[in-house]
Design a protein around this motif. Structure first.
Motif, PDB file in Angstrom:
ATOM      1  N   UNK A   1      -4.534  -8.260  -5.835  1.00  0.00           N
ATOM      2  CA  UNK A   1      -3.472  -7.300  -6.158  1.00  0.00           C
ATOM      3  C   UNK A   1      -2.901  -6.757  -4.862  1.00  0.00           C
ATOM      4  N   UNK A   2      -1.598  -6.949  -4.689  1.00  0.00           N
ATOM      5  CA  UNK A   2      -0.927  -6.315  -3.550  1.00  0.00           C
ATOM      6  C   UNK A   2      -0.485  -4.936  -4.007  1.00  0.00           C
ATOM      7  N   UNK A   3      -1.101  -3.900  -3.427  1.00  0.00           N
ATOM      8  CA  UNK A   3      -0.938  -2.535  -3.926  1.00  0.00           C
ATOM      9  C   UNK A   3      -0.496  -1.613  -2.796  1.00  0.00           C
ATOM     10  N   UNK A   4       0.792  -1.626  -2.473  1.00  0.00           N
ATOM     11  CA  UNK A   4       1.296  -0.834  -1.342  1.00  0.00           C
ATOM     12  C   UNK A   4       0.969   0.646  -1.477  1.00  0.00           C
ATOM     13  N   UNK A   5       0.613   1.236  -0.354  1.00  0.00           N
ATOM     14  CA  UNK A   5       0.300   2.659  -0.339  1.00  0.00           C
ATOM     15  C   UNK A   5       1.319   3.439   0.485  1.00  0.00           C
ATOM     16  N   UNK A   6       1.599   2.944   1.695  1.00  0.00           N
ATOM     17  CA  UNK A   6       2.538   3.520   2.667  1.00  0.00           C
ATOM     18  C   UNK A   6       1.936   4.643   3.511  1.00  0.00           C
ATOM     19  N   UNK A   7       1.114   5.515   2.919  1.00  0.00           N
ATOM     20  CA  UNK A   7       0.459   6.581   3.680  1.00  0.00           C
ATOM     21  C   UNK A   7      -0.747   7.083   2.906  1.00  0.00           C
ATOM     22  N   UNK A   8      -1.757   7.549   3.661  1.00  0.00           N
ATOM     23  CA  UNK A   8      -2.934   8.132   3.013  1.00  0.00           C
ATOM     24  C   UNK A   8      -2.865   9.639   2.903  1.00  0.00           C
TER      25      UNK A   8
ATOM     26  N   UNK B   1       3.102  11.299   1.267  1.00  0.00           N
ATOM     27  CA  UNK B   1       3.414  10.646  -0.005  1.00  0.00           C
ATOM     28  C   UNK B   1       4.458  11.437  -0.786  1.00  0.00           C
ATOM     29  N   UNK B   2       4.320  12.756  -0.785  1.00  0.00           N
ATOM     30  CA  UNK B   2       5.305  13.587  -1.489  1.00  0.00           C
ATOM     31  C   UNK B   2       6.671  13.476  -0.825  1.00  0.00           C
ATOM     32  N   UNK B   3       6.686  13.483   0.514  1.00  0.00           N
ATOM     33  CA  UNK B   3       7.947  13.369   1.241  1.00  0.00           C
ATOM     34  C   UNK B   3       8.585  11.994   1.001  1.00  0.00           C
ATOM     35  N   UNK B   4       7.763  11.002   0.803  1.00  0.00           N
ATOM     36  CA  UNK B   4       8.257   9.652   0.526  1.00  0.00           C
ATOM     37  C   UNK B   4       8.710   9.475  -0.931  1.00  0.00           C
ATOM     38  N   UNK B   5       8.451  10.482  -1.762  1.00  0.00           N
ATOM     39  CA  UNK B   5       8.712  10.407  -3.199  1.00  0.00           C
ATOM     40  C   UNK B   5       7.879   9.326  -3.881  1.00  0.00           C
ATOM     41  N   UNK B   6       6.667   9.127  -3.376  1.00  0.00           N
ATOM     42  CA  UNK B   6       5.711   8.262  -4.047  1.00  0.00           C
ATOM     43  C   UNK B   6       5.081   9.114  -5.139  1.00  0.00           C
ATOM     44  N   UNK B   7       5.161   8.649  -6.361  1.00  0.00           N
ATOM     45  CA  UNK B   7       4.777   9.495  -7.492  1.00  0.00           C
ATOM     46  C   UNK B   7       3.296   9.372  -7.830  1.00  0.00           C
ATOM     47  N   UNK B   8       2.463   9.399  -6.797  1.00  0.00           N
ATOM     48  CA  UNK B   8       1.014   9.414  -6.974  1.00  0.00           C
ATOM     49  C   UNK B   8       0.417  10.114  -5.772  1.00  0.00           C
ATOM     50  N   UNK B   9      -0.817  10.548  -5.919  1.00  0.00           N
ATOM     51  CA  UNK B   9      -1.524  11.208  -4.823  1.00  0.00           C
ATOM     52  C   UNK B   9      -2.578  10.269  -4.236  1.00  0.00           C
ATOM     53  N   UNK B  10      -3.126  10.699  -3.133  1.00  0.00           N
ATOM     54  CA  UNK B  10      -4.238   9.996  -2.496  1.00  0.00           C
ATOM     55  C   UNK B  10      -5.409   9.862  -3.470  1.00  0.00           C
ATOM     56  N   UNK B  11      -5.709  10.949  -4.179  1.00  0.00           N
ATOM     57  CA  UNK B  11      -6.833  10.957  -5.120  1.00  0.00           C
ATOM     58  C   UNK B  11      -6.597  10.006  -6.290  1.00  0.00           C
TER      59      UNK B  11
ATOM     60  N   UNK C   1     -15.031  -8.120  -7.021  1.00  0.00           N
ATOM     61  CA  UNK C   1     -14.633  -8.877  -5.833  1.00  0.00           C
ATOM     62  C   UNK C   1     -13.121  -9.031  -5.718  1.00  0.00           C
ATOM     63  N   UNK C   2     -12.348  -8.243  -6.452  1.00  0.00           N
ATOM     64  CA  UNK C   2     -10.885  -8.354  -6.408  1.00  0.00           C
ATOM     65  C   UNK C   2     -10.385  -8.077  -4.990  1.00  0.00           C
ATOM     66  N   UNK C   3      -9.521  -8.951  -4.484  1.00  0.00           N
ATOM     67  CA  UNK C   3      -8.897  -8.724  -3.179  1.00  0.00           C
ATOM     68  C   UNK C   3      -7.734  -7.748  -3.347  1.00  0.00           C
ATOM     69  N   UNK C   4      -7.654  -6.792  -2.448  1.00  0.00           N
ATOM     70  CA  UNK C   4      -6.580  -5.795  -2.499  1.00  0.00           C
ATOM     71  C   UNK C   4      -5.913  -5.743  -1.126  1.00  0.00           C
ATOM     72  N   UNK C   5      -4.597  -5.829  -1.114  1.00  0.00           N
ATOM     73  CA  UNK C   5      -3.846  -5.764   0.141  1.00  0.00           C
ATOM     74  C   UNK C   5      -2.875  -4.601   0.098  1.00  0.00           C
ATOM     75  N   UNK C   6      -2.325  -4.264   1.272  1.00  0.00           N
ATOM     76  CA  UNK C   6      -1.538  -3.035   1.378  1.00  0.00           C
ATOM     77  C   UNK C   6      -0.251  -3.224   2.170  1.00  0.00           C
ATOM     78  N   UNK C   7       0.660  -2.258   2.015  1.00  0.00           N
ATOM     79  CA  UNK C   7       1.760  -1.994   2.949  1.00  0.00           C
ATOM     80  C   UNK C   7       1.506  -0.602   3.517  1.00  0.00           C
ATOM     81  N   UNK C   8       1.729  -0.425   4.815  1.00  0.00           N
ATOM     82  CA  UNK C   8       1.513   0.884   5.419  1.00  0.00           C
ATOM     83  C   UNK C   8       2.600   1.170   6.442  1.00  0.00           C
ATOM     84  N   UNK C   9       3.083   2.412   6.439  1.00  0.00           N
ATOM     85  CA  UNK C   9       4.119   2.843   7.376  1.00  0.00           C
ATOM     86  C   UNK C   9       3.524   3.884   8.327  1.00  0.00           C
ATOM     87  N   UNK C  10       3.681   3.645   9.612  1.00  0.00           N
ATOM     88  CA  UNK C  10       3.238   4.610  10.623  1.00  0.00           C
ATOM     89  C   UNK C  10       4.435   5.436  11.081  1.00  0.00           C
TER      90      UNK C  10
END
Length: 481
Positions: free
Chosen positions: A296-303, A308-318, A333-342
């Motif tokens: 599953x490719x599951x982008x987060x962008x920030x921890x 996340x709120x400033x990005x308007x991502x409609x979920x929290x870290x928790x 054993x599901x593989x999980x990948x991410x997108x992240x913005x610094x």
């Protein structure tokens, strides 16, 4: 940023088998995400019927098209350099016409024609069916532009030509557009509101691919978990659908079930998922059907919750932690990948540490990591100041990349001594005596060719690894063959 940019594919010139009756030549290059490469196949299919054969030779072309990306400034600058090259050739071959397709065309619209005067044709992502008319306009000496975004165009009735395909893996588009107004992202403005493709047209395309010997498909969308077919129309209008439409609607989990059951030997991938839209019924389908890949490719962008709120991502870290934990309870054993913005607007050192600590918790298999690049027209550009210094962005990005490399190595080391199924896709880049393919977990594996061939499913015992590649020895065909 949620669109995966494979740097190795950027600028690929796409070529198909020529038709003897076609006399005109099309040169088409693609930049950006998998959706753009899929769209180029649609464009080639449309223009093939208009008498165009593809060519790898820019100098021979009657029509030059570049399918563009607006996700990062770097992508746009690359395209501008290519346009300069096209126009240098055009001075030698004045009959050649140049067009810009895709997200950059949508974002800059007529600026290409009126201000920069470097192209003849500007076509947005929803207007490709209008290409024959637009080309006629250009041939009659007029510039042409169509960047109208559609509420219902999904290209479900166009059978894409598979350009430069390995004959093994294919992309199948299931949605277009996006309703998630992430403040860093230009996609809703370049590809429009979200609409889903008729599942019948999807399964017909999958049937066709299976009949042609393809072994793997990727169901593709800006946000596949948000797929919803109720007879047509925008997802946001589903609330106005009739009771019958609501009762018979097809969501993404159901679509996965339909495709998996129709072709039990066909590997199925999907991309991209969104944490706020992913539901456990999708994961349950992955558990139920062995031909749905365990990645599953599951982008987060920030921890950081603040970012996340400033990005308007409609979920929290928790909430993201809970989603990851629920996935791993069902598929350990599901593989999980991410997108992240610094370095997004206002990101503090504490926010950055939140990202690193989240990565330590998840330990992603791999990821796509970028420093923040403000995109004109996005909500972020309008609302926030890009106030993180460039050297700070690059230092934070380097720390994210270093941590990910360590986690990637940890994950690949976990395969040593195990036997995994690999679908052979191509010859290894480092040795003509080895094959390269991917596991269900989307990990790349290389092994000696022996008597196997491209398209075979092979059981491979993993004996060594790098952070990005599994190394093993083949021990026989898998049950998939």
């Amino acid at each position: 940023m949620e669109k995966i940019i494979d740097e190795k594919l950027q600028g690929n010139t796409l070529v198909i088998e020529p038709k003897a009756e076609n006399k005109r030549k099309l040169f088409i290059e693609s930049y950006g995400c998998a959706m753009n490469f899929s769209d180029s196949e649609i464009v080639a299919s449309i223009l093939e019927k208009e008498g165009f054969n593809t060519t790898k030779n820019l100098e021979d072309a009657d029509l030059v098209l570049v399918n563009t990306c607006s996700i990062r400034d770097k992508a746009e600058q690359t395209v501008r350099k290519r346009l300069q090259k096209y126009n240098a050739v055009k001075r030698i071959n004045p009959k050649m016409k140049v067009g810009v397709l895709g997200c950059m065309a949508e974002r800059l619209k007529s600026k290409f024609l009126e201000e920069e005067k470097i192209v003849d044709l500007v076509v947005g992502p929803d207007a490709y069916k209008d290409l024959p008319n637009l080309i006629s306009e250009v041939e009659e000496g007029r510039n042409a532009v169509n960047v109208i975004l559609s509420k219902d165009e999904t290209y479900g009735d166009i059978s894409p030509v598979r350009l430069q395909s390995n004959g093994v893996s294919a992309l199948v588009s299931i949605t277009r557009g996006c309703d998630n107004m992430c403040t860093f992202c230009v996609v809703p403005f370049t590809r429009g509101r979200e609409r889903s493709r008729d599942p019948q047209s999807i399964i017909e395309e999958v049937n066709d691919l299976a009949s042609k010997g393809f072994k793997e498909i990727t169901l593709l969308g800006q946000n596949v978990d948000s797929y919803l077919w109720y007879g047509g129309g925008l997802k946001k209008d589903f609330k106005n659908a009739s009771e019958i439409q609501k009762a018979t609607a097809t969501n993404f989990a159901t679509l996965l079930k339909i495709v998996a059951e129709a072709h039990p030997k066909l590997r199925i991938r999907f991309s991209t998922s969104n944490p706020q839209d992913m539901t456990m019924d999708v994961v349950d389908m992955m558990v139920k059907y062995p031909n749905i890949c365990k990645h599953i490719h599951l982008p987060l962008q920030s921890g950081s919750n603040k970012v996340l709120e400033r990005m308007n991502r409609l979920h929290t870290r928790e909430e993201y932690f809970t989603l990851i934990d629920n996935i791993r309870k069902r598929i350990p054993d599901c593989a999980i990948s991410q997108d992240m913005i610094a370095g997004f607007c206002g990101e503090t050192e504490e926010d950055h540490q939140d990202t690193l600590s989240l990565m330590e918790h998840v330990k992603y298999d791999f990821g796509y990591m970028y420093s923040y690049s403000e995109r004109p027209g996005t909500l972020g550009a309008k609302k926030f100041e890009d106030d993180v210094p460039e050297d700070t962005k690059q230092r934070r990005l380097a720390e994210i990349v270093k941590l990910q490399r360590g986690h990637s190595l940890l994950r690949t080391q976990g395969y040593i001594g195990k036997t995994v199924e690999v679908l052979i896709e191509r010859e290894s880049k480092k040795s003509d005596k080895q094959w390269s393919g991917r596991t269900t977990y989307n990990a790349v594996a290389v092994f000696d060719k022996d008597t196997y061939k491209i398209g075979d499913f092979v059981n491979v015992e993993i004996t060594d690894c790098t952070s990005g590649t599994l190394i093993g020895k083949p021990i026989g065909y898998s049950i998939h063959n």
